[in-house]
Scaffold this active site. Structure first.
Site, PDB file in Angstrom:
ATOM      1  N   ARG A 136      20.464  39.870 -20.268  1.00  0.00           N
ATOM      2  CA  ARG A 136      20.295  41.299 -20.606  1.00  0.00           C
ATOM      3  C   ARG A 136      21.417  42.186 -20.061  1.00  0.00           C
ATOM      4  NH1 ARG A 136      14.902  39.943 -19.260  1.00  0.00           N
ATOM      5  NH2 ARG A 136      13.729  39.510 -21.166  1.00  0.00           N
ATOM      6  N   LYS A 158      32.360  49.226 -28.440  1.00  0.00           N
ATOM      7  CA  LYS A 158      31.775  48.557 -29.619  1.00  0.00           C
ATOM      8  C   LYS A 158      32.031  47.060 -29.476  1.00  0.00           C
ATOM      9  CE  LYS A 158      31.934  52.116 -33.203  1.00  0.00           C
ATOM     10  NZ  LYS A 158      32.538  52.513 -34.500  1.00  0.00           N
ATOM     11  N   GLU A 200      47.191  51.667 -35.894  1.00  0.00           N
ATOM     12  CA  GLU A 200      46.124  52.344 -35.138  1.00  0.00           C
ATOM     13  C   GLU A 200      46.711  53.378 -34.177  1.00  0.00           C
ATOM     14  OE1 GLU A 200      43.106  52.082 -36.074  1.00  0.00           O
ATOM     15  OE2 GLU A 200      42.642  50.036 -36.714  1.00  0.00           O
ATOM     16  N   LYS A 242      41.337  58.303 -27.761  1.00  0.00           N
ATOM     17  CA  LYS A 242      40.103  57.542 -27.997  1.00  0.00           C
ATOM     18  C   LYS A 242      39.071  57.883 -26.920  1.00  0.00           C
ATOM     19  CE  LYS A 242      37.789  53.590 -29.582  1.00  0.00           C
ATOM     20  NZ  LYS A 242      37.748  52.336 -30.285  1.00  0.00           N
ATOM     21  N   GLU A 252      28.480  57.137 -31.988  1.00  0.00           N
ATOM     22  CA  GLU A 252      28.872  57.524 -33.343  1.00  0.00           C
ATOM     23  C   GLU A 252      27.785  58.284 -34.097  1.00  0.00           C
ATOM     24  OE1 GLU A 252      31.544  54.764 -35.186  1.00  0.00           O
ATOM     25  OE2 GLU A 252      31.204  55.630 -37.153  1.00  0.00           O
ATOM     26  N   ARG A 256      32.812  60.507 -33.620  1.00  0.00           N
ATOM     27  CA  ARG A 256      33.480  59.201 -33.490  1.00  0.00           C
ATOM     28  C   ARG A 256      33.945  58.641 -34.840  1.00  0.00           C
ATOM     29  NH1 ARG A 256      32.224  54.307 -29.235  1.00  0.00           N
ATOM     30  NH2 ARG A 256      33.814  52.918 -30.055  1.00  0.00           N
ATOM     31  N   ASN A 260      37.864  56.325 -37.797  1.00  0.00           N
ATOM     32  CA  ASN A 260      37.953  55.468 -38.989  1.00  0.00           C
ATOM     33  C   ASN A 260      38.794  56.092 -40.093  1.00  0.00           C
ATOM     34  OD1 ASN A 260      36.555  53.189 -38.170  1.00  0.00           O
ATOM     35  ND2 ASN A 260      34.595  54.207 -38.466  1.00  0.00           N
ATOM     36  N   HIS A 263      40.132  53.961 -42.898  1.00  0.00           N
ATOM     37  CA  HIS A 263      39.424  52.683 -42.830  1.00  0.00           C
ATOM     38  C   HIS A 263      38.517  52.439 -44.038  1.00  0.00           C
ATOM     39  CE1 HIS A 263      40.994  52.769 -38.800  1.00  0.00           C
ATOM     40  NE2 HIS A 263      40.346  51.701 -38.409  1.00  0.00           N
ATOM     41  N   HIS A 267      39.078  49.046 -45.539  1.00  0.00           N
ATOM     42  CA  HIS A 267      38.069  47.975 -45.577  1.00  0.00           C
ATOM     43  C   HIS A 267      37.935  47.422 -46.988  1.00  0.00           C
ATOM     44  CE1 HIS A 267      35.954  49.508 -41.671  1.00  0.00           C
ATOM     45  NE2 HIS A 267      36.927  48.649 -41.422  1.00  0.00           N
ATOM     46  N   HIS A 280      43.852  43.807 -40.637  1.00  0.00           N
ATOM     47  CA  HIS A 280      43.102  45.064 -40.560  1.00  0.00           C
ATOM     48  C   HIS A 280      44.052  46.276 -40.534  1.00  0.00           C
ATOM     49  CE1 HIS A 280      39.940  47.834 -39.328  1.00  0.00           C
ATOM     50  NE2 HIS A 280      40.692  48.207 -38.302  1.00  0.00           N
TER      51      HIS A 280
HETATM   52  P1  NAD Z   1      42.982  39.154 -33.211  1.00  0.00           P
HETATM   53  O1  NAD Z   1      42.114  39.237 -32.054  1.00  0.00           O
HETATM   54  O2  NAD Z   1      42.610  38.194 -34.299  1.00  0.00           O
HETATM   55  O3  NAD Z   1      44.459  38.837 -32.734  1.00  0.00           O
HETATM   56  C1  NAD Z   1      45.492  38.691 -33.683  1.00  0.00           C
HETATM   57  C2  NAD Z   1      46.243  37.365 -33.516  1.00  0.00           C
HETATM   58  O4  NAD Z   1      47.171  37.500 -32.432  1.00  0.00           O
HETATM   59  C3  NAD Z   1      45.362  36.185 -33.158  1.00  0.00           C
HETATM   60  O5  NAD Z   1      45.865  35.041 -33.784  1.00  0.00           O
HETATM   61  C4  NAD Z   1      45.514  36.089 -31.650  1.00  0.00           C
HETATM   62  O6  NAD Z   1      45.237  34.820 -31.135  1.00  0.00           O
HETATM   63  C5  NAD Z   1      46.972  36.450 -31.495  1.00  0.00           C
HETATM   64  N1  NAD Z   1      47.380  37.002 -30.206  1.00  0.00           N
HETATM   65  C6  NAD Z   1      46.698  37.887 -29.458  1.00  0.00           C
HETATM   66  N2  NAD Z   1      47.454  38.284 -28.430  1.00  0.00           N
HETATM   67  C7  NAD Z   1      48.612  37.637 -28.517  1.00  0.00           C
HETATM   68  C8  NAD Z   1      49.803  37.632 -27.744  1.00  0.00           C
HETATM   69  N3  NAD Z   1      49.967  38.470 -26.712  1.00  0.00           N
HETATM   70  N4  NAD Z   1      50.809  36.800 -28.099  1.00  0.00           N
HETATM   71  C9  NAD Z   1      50.674  36.010 -29.200  1.00  0.00           C
HETATM   72  N5  NAD Z   1      49.605  35.988 -29.981  1.00  0.00           N
HETATM   73  C10 NAD Z   1      48.584  36.798 -29.647  1.00  0.00           C
HETATM   74  O7  NAD Z   1      43.160  40.580 -33.950  1.00  0.00           O
HETATM   75  P2  NAD Z   1      43.250  42.075 -33.407  1.00  0.00           P
HETATM   76  O8  NAD Z   1      44.054  42.788 -34.416  1.00  0.00           O
HETATM   77  O9  NAD Z   1      43.615  42.150 -31.985  1.00  0.00           O
HETATM   78  O10 NAD Z   1      41.731  42.566 -33.506  1.00  0.00           O
HETATM   79  C11 NAD Z   1      41.036  42.578 -34.728  1.00  0.00           C
HETATM   80  C12 NAD Z   1      39.559  42.536 -34.427  1.00  0.00           C
HETATM   81  O11 NAD Z   1      39.230  43.696 -33.682  1.00  0.00           O
HETATM   82  C13 NAD Z   1      38.676  42.542 -35.651  1.00  0.00           C
HETATM   83  O12 NAD Z   1      37.664  41.579 -35.497  1.00  0.00           O
HETATM   84  C14 NAD Z   1      38.082  43.939 -35.670  1.00  0.00           C
HETATM   85  O13 NAD Z   1      36.800  43.977 -36.242  1.00  0.00           O
HETATM   86  C15 NAD Z   1      38.033  44.259 -34.217  1.00  0.00           C
HETATM   87  N6  NAD Z   1      38.060  45.690 -33.918  1.00  0.00           N
HETATM   88  C16 NAD Z   1      37.107  46.157 -33.077  1.00  0.00           C
HETATM   89  C17 NAD Z   1      37.116  47.499 -32.726  1.00  0.00           C
HETATM   90  C18 NAD Z   1      36.118  48.007 -31.724  1.00  0.00           C
HETATM   91  O14 NAD Z   1      36.029  49.231 -31.538  1.00  0.00           O
HETATM   92  N7  NAD Z   1      35.395  47.138 -31.058  1.00  0.00           N
HETATM   93  C19 NAD Z   1      38.092  48.367 -33.237  1.00  0.00           C
HETATM   94  C20 NAD Z   1      39.065  47.853 -34.086  1.00  0.00           C
HETATM   95  C21 NAD Z   1      39.038  46.504 -34.428  1.00  0.00           C
HETATM   96  N1  GLY Z   2      37.442  51.644 -33.918  1.00  0.00           N
HETATM   97  C1  GLY Z   2      36.442  52.609 -34.218  1.00  0.00           C
HETATM   98  C2  GLY Z   2      35.605  52.972 -33.041  1.00  0.00           C
HETATM   99  O1  GLY Z   2      35.792  52.513 -31.956  1.00  0.00           O
HETATM  100  O2  GLY Z   2      34.712  53.745 -33.199  1.00  0.00           O
END
Ligand code: NAD
Ligand code: GLY
Length: 383
Positions: A136, A158, A200, A242, A252, A256, A260, A263, A267, A280
């Site tokens: 939990r 998130k 971003e 942020k 949100e 918040r 997006n 987005h 999306h 993305h």
């Molecule tokens: P990712 O985590 O898939 O990383 C991108 C690629 O880069 C992967 O292959 C990873 O292994 C590689 N990588 C990471 N760091 C590296 C480094 N320093 N050197 C070499 N390779 C490296 O993608 P991302 O763009 O970081 O994140 C996308 C994800 O984030 C999605 O799932 C999306 O839904 C999520 N997201 C969440 C929020 C939130 O608020 N929680 C906001 C935006 C996106």
């Molecule tokens: N990336 C959108 C949020 O954090 O709300």
């Protein structure tokens, strides 16, 4: 009522580490930003104490950075264990989440065990959700290694995984104890991932801070070349914006949603092309061009401002023209986009809500007629 954002301070380009506070009462925390900060013992001071830490990473980032992180934290935790997930959005699911719970249970993790999420947004979202739900809730620390994760996904709480029926459909709001953004990790980040993260960063201009956007435009060369001083300022300001948004609207209920910007269109591009085809950030870039065009047509934004922003996106290597999405039969492109956008999380009763850029103001959210949106899509697509 929206509190004022502190003005952007842009008079220095030094690489001194920075700290951004995110004010959420008992759930407040700091974001530490700098080059080589993992090696500074102060970075890790004051984190929750525990008999064990679990590093959650993937099979790309682990071989690059797990040993370095382990060295940095092992004087704070008597035992440090690691779980390595397969890399990729395709594995951001319930089944692979189970690997984290398996590791926690195998290593007899207790309620104080601290999780360290070492990776991009995929690892951060999964480790965060595991931390939110194991016994939990146990503490976790975000150690983001992509630009996108440092300026967006690791901040704000998130967390979650995908369901076959939709992205990020299973999750929780759960804040980390700290976010540690060491910019040295960009040395190994592929160009395409770096550019996707810049989308971003650039987003924060239109939604809240034209002065920051002007500064990014003036420093585009530094951004392209990953200049350390420019990056410290760009990541700091992105996190400040942020933090400002999340502090006012953690779950949100309203404001918040402006995070997006672009987005809704983005999306549709990601889903329509098939996940993984467009990153993305790439979908968000082309989507922000569409959202800017919509803002112009709604009379909210001068056309020159939209054109400048489009050029800026293009100059950092991002796509600014939407793809033609695969269709069955002769469905019109705009209709394919509209159908995909109706399943957006911001849609209400099937009505799509768009984040719009309002000149010199904080962004807003509003609806627009299908005819107007169809015109915007046609104007922004490849022909
Ligand atoms: P990712 O985590 O898939 O990383 C991108 C690629 O880069 C992967 O292959 C990873 O292994 C590689 N990588 C990471 N760091 C590296 C480094 N320093 N050197 C070499 N390779 C490296 O993608 P991302 O763009 O970081 O994140 C996308 C994800 O984030 C999605 O799932 C999306 O839904 C999520 N997201 C969440 C929020 C939130 O608020 N929680 C906001 C935006 C996106
Ligand atoms: N990336 C959108 C949020 O954090 O709300």
């Amino acid at each position: 009522m929206t509190s004022a954002l502190t003005p952007f301070q842009s008079n220095h380009f030094d690489t001194t580490p920075q700290s951004v506070h995110i004010e959420l009462g008992a759930r407040s925390y700091d974001i530490r930003i700098g080059h080589g900060i993992w090696a500074d013992p102060q970075t890790w001071q004051g984190l929750p104490k525990a008999a064990m830490a679990l590093i959650v990473t993937n099979d790309t980032v682990g071989p690059l950075y797990e040993a370095q992180l382990r060295d940095a934290i092992q004087s704070h935790y008597p035992r440090v264990e690691t779980v390595v997930l397969p890399d990729g959005e395709a594995h951001k699911d319930w089944q692979h989440l189970q690997l984290i719970f398996d590791a926690l249970l195998t290593h007899h993790a207790d309620r104080k065990t601290v999780l360290f999420a070492l990776g991009g947004g995929v690892v951060g979202d999964m480790a965060g959700f595991a931390a939110a739900t194991y016994m939990r809730g146990v503490p976790f620390v975000q150690v983001p290694t992509t630009l996108l994760a440092q300026v967006d996904s690791s901040v704000g709480g998130k967390t979650g995984v995908n369901h076959p029926a939709g992205k990020n459909m299973i999750g929780a709001f759960y804040q980390p104890s700290r976010v540690i953004c060491d910019l040295s990790v960009f040395e190994t980040l592929p160009d395409r991932e770096y550019a996707a993260g810049l989308a971003e960063v650039l987003k924060y201009g239109p939604i809240a801070d034209v002065a920051f956007l002007d500064w990014l435009e003036a420093n585009v060369l530094g951004l392209q070349q990953r200049d350390p001083g420019v990056l410290v300022q760009a990541v700091r300001r992105s996190c400040e914006i942020k933090a400002w948004v999340v502090a006012q609207d953690e779950r949100e209920g309203g404001l918040r949603a402006i995070l997006n910007f672009g987005h809704t269109f983005g999306h549709a591009i990601e889903a329509g092309m098939g996940y993984g085809e467009w990153l993305h950030g790439e979908g968000v870039a082309a989507g922000m061009v569409m959202a800017s065009e919509l803002s112009v047509r709604l009379g909210l934004l001068p056309a020159e401002q939209a054109a400048r922003f489009k050029s800026l996106l293009q100059s950092v290597g991002l796509p600014v023209i939407g793809p033609r999405l695969p269709t069955s039969g002769d469905t019109q492109q705009a209709q394919v986009y509209l159908d995909l956008m109706r399943v957006d999380k911001k849609a209400e009763a099937g009505e799509i809500r768009f984040v719009v850029w309002r000149d010199q103001q904080v962004a807003g959210v509003q609806t627009a007629s299908d005819e107007l949106v169809a015109d915007v899509i046609h104007a922004c697509l490849s022909h």
